[in-house]
Scaffold this active site. Structure first.
Site, PDB file in Angstrom:
ATOM      1  N   SER A 122      51.467  61.936  25.560  1.00 21.36           N
ATOM      2  CA  SER A 122      52.039  63.270  25.753  1.00 21.36           C
ATOM      3  C   SER A 122      51.019  64.346  26.117  1.00 21.36           C
ATOM      4  CB  SER A 122      52.826  63.708  24.522  1.00 21.36           C
ATOM      5  OG  SER A 122      51.964  64.038  23.468  1.00 21.36           O
TER       6      SER A 122
ATOM      7  N   LYS B 286      50.369  69.406  20.400  1.00 23.06           N
ATOM      8  CA  LYS B 286      50.987  69.977  21.598  1.00 23.06           C
ATOM      9  C   LYS B 286      50.301  71.301  21.927  1.00 23.06           C
ATOM     10  CE  LYS B 286      54.273  66.851  21.490  1.00 23.06           C
ATOM     11  NZ  LYS B 286      54.181  65.690  22.338  1.00 23.06           N
TER      12      LYS B 286
END
Length: 166
Positions: free
Chosen positions: A48, A92
């Site tokens: 990710s 993130k």
């Protein structure tokens, strides 16, 4: 007389054991405080955050003060307790803070570009690899309280050693 001598020896041993136990307890407490409230190392793996981090795994340092002081800004890479699985921690990038308007690409919807305003007390987070990241595009804005730290330094692999850039 001999019994008295043995008692004194046992008292000395017990006193020394008590002092060592207190020193070990203080050391463990210091480690806990450092890991929980100052800085900790973490292994990040998965696709990710490609190309920022390797999918096979990077060891990074995360500090735990910025989010407590409200100093997280868009562009920061943060560790967040997953809204879907509280046992899991994800890394993130922050793209929006409360009140910010965020436009994002959503490949799963008919309207590919959507716009939303981040509600009060929340942040918008996304992985750098848009096509392989489960993030705010899937579960929406994340409560600020789920932020656990800000990644600031890569320790491993050696070729990536150094500060984590925006």
């Amino acid at each position: 007389m001999r019994l008295l001598s043995h008692l004194k020896q046992w008292r000395a041993v017990a006193t020394e054991a008590k002092h060592v136990s207190f020193a070990v307890a203080k050391f463990i407490g210091l480690i806990h405080l450092t890991e929980s409230y100052l800085c900790s190392s973490t292994l990040l793996h998965g696709p990710s955050m490609l190309p920022t981090f390797n999918s096979s795994g990077d060891v990074v340092l995360a500090e735990h003060l910025s989010h407590r002081l409200g100093k997280v800004v868009p562009g920061d890479v943060v560790l967040v307790r997953s809204p879907d699985d509280p046992k899991k921690m994800v890394a993130k990038r922050v793209l929006g803070l409360e009140g910010d308007q965020v436009t994002f690409f959503d490949p799963n919807r008919i309207r590919k570009h959507n716009t939303t305003v981040v509600p009060k007390g929340h942040v918008w987070i996304q992985g750098d690899n848009t096509y392989a990241s489960f993030d705010s595009r899937s579960y929406g804005p994340v409560p600020y309280g789920l932020i656990q730290g800000r990644v600031f330094f890569r320790v491993w692999p050696p070729d990536g050693f150094g500060s984590v850039d925006d």
